[in-house]
Design an enzyme around this catalytic site. Sequence first.
Site: not given
Ligand code: NAD
Length: 361
Positions: A87, A190
């Site tokens: 990472k 989220g």
């Molecule tokens: P993103 O930033 O697009 O979405 C996260 C959302 O969570 C945002 O809209 C944010 O406003 C919201 N948020 C933040 N704090 C919050 C809270 N306290 N309560 C409610 N909502 C809150 O990120 P993403 O790409 O959708 O990823 C989400 C999670 O999944 C992360 O932990 C990421 O590491 C994990 N993940 C993502 C992927 C991917 O393909 N994007 C793959 C594996 C893991």
Amino acid sequence: MERGVTLGRMDSLLKDWDGETVIVRHDKPSGAWIFIAVHSTRLGPAAGGTRMKAYPDVQAALLDALRLSEGMTFKFAASGMPFGGAKAVVAIPGNLERESRTALLQRYGALIRQLGGLFRTGPDVGTTPDDMDVIATTGAPYIVSRTVGAGGAGDPGPLTARGVFTGIKLLCGRLFGVESVSNRTVLVQGAGDVGGSLIGMLREAGAEVQFSEVNDGLIRTFRDELGLRYVHPSATYSTECDIFAPCALGAVLNAETIPRLKCRAVAGSANNQLETQADAERLRAMGILYAPDYVINAGGVIGVLGMELQGWTRDKADGEVVANIRRNLDQIFESAAAEGVTTDAAARKLADSRLFGAVSR
Ligand code: NAD
């Protein structure tokens, strides 16, 4: 003195970590710190996303890179993919102007190229496929998830959501006897990239979706335009639902939140959902079935790497994500039930068996 204390803490973080290599770069023009943590190359070349954000201090950034890289090793191993875990964290000092951000990404790409294939990367929190296009100008061929226009697989979010949706259906099968989300209440924490896609899939399949968010624009979209029930973040953990799907932050399952949960299962995309390993036992004691995060959220890497390195079409990628996540979660739930251990322990055992053969650590 301050400098000595800082180096001392970084020294102990590195000594306590069981990974292979950390590359550290202080990017003087931007003031950013870059950490590339290569946790394991045992199963193949190391890969993992690039997280770009501001951290309270440099140790927090290093710790994030170290922890997340270990998670990637487990993710690839549990998914049966021939990659090692890594990472990168690019710790920026607050918001950067567009031009200095682009220049930083290009210098970062050159660093990745210098590593000659030790590390491959794609997007993570704070970076996008557009950023991958920029990084690839100096970092190709080690950059994945570039935009579709630039020849990449694009945003991994919908593929990750496909995997989470698959896991949620599987959980419904185990808990309620029917592999369907129809009329089941799912609370998505989220509604971002993954959560937003997941909400779309759940609604289409007839689930009753609730969501929690902190972003005003997303709250307006999902509550006011789509008519979903909005749950204030302060009420997220105590809201009754069938499935709680954390798709925002890490460490949301802990000694403080778990006793408040009123759900039958936890299944979401967020990385490192358990604050400590003891939290897996806490969930089990509450009778809550937990889908280990690094197994259920592997859809993005499975699909993107398959499309970019093995020439899969998008349809094939979707099918492989569904099949892979079904197979692995099924195996984990079965062995957890048979051995009377947490699903987290069963997932680690599965990952260990692929990393170290039949011998468990
Ligand atoms: P993103 O930033 O697009 O979405 C996260 C959302 O969570 C945002 O809209 C944010 O406003 C919201 N948020 C933040 N704090 C919050 C809270 N306290 N309560 C409610 N909502 C809150 O990120 P993403 O790409 O959708 O990823 C989400 C999670 O999944 C992360 O932990 C990421 O590491 C994990 N993940 C993502 C992927 C991917 O393909 N994007 C793959 C594996 C893991």
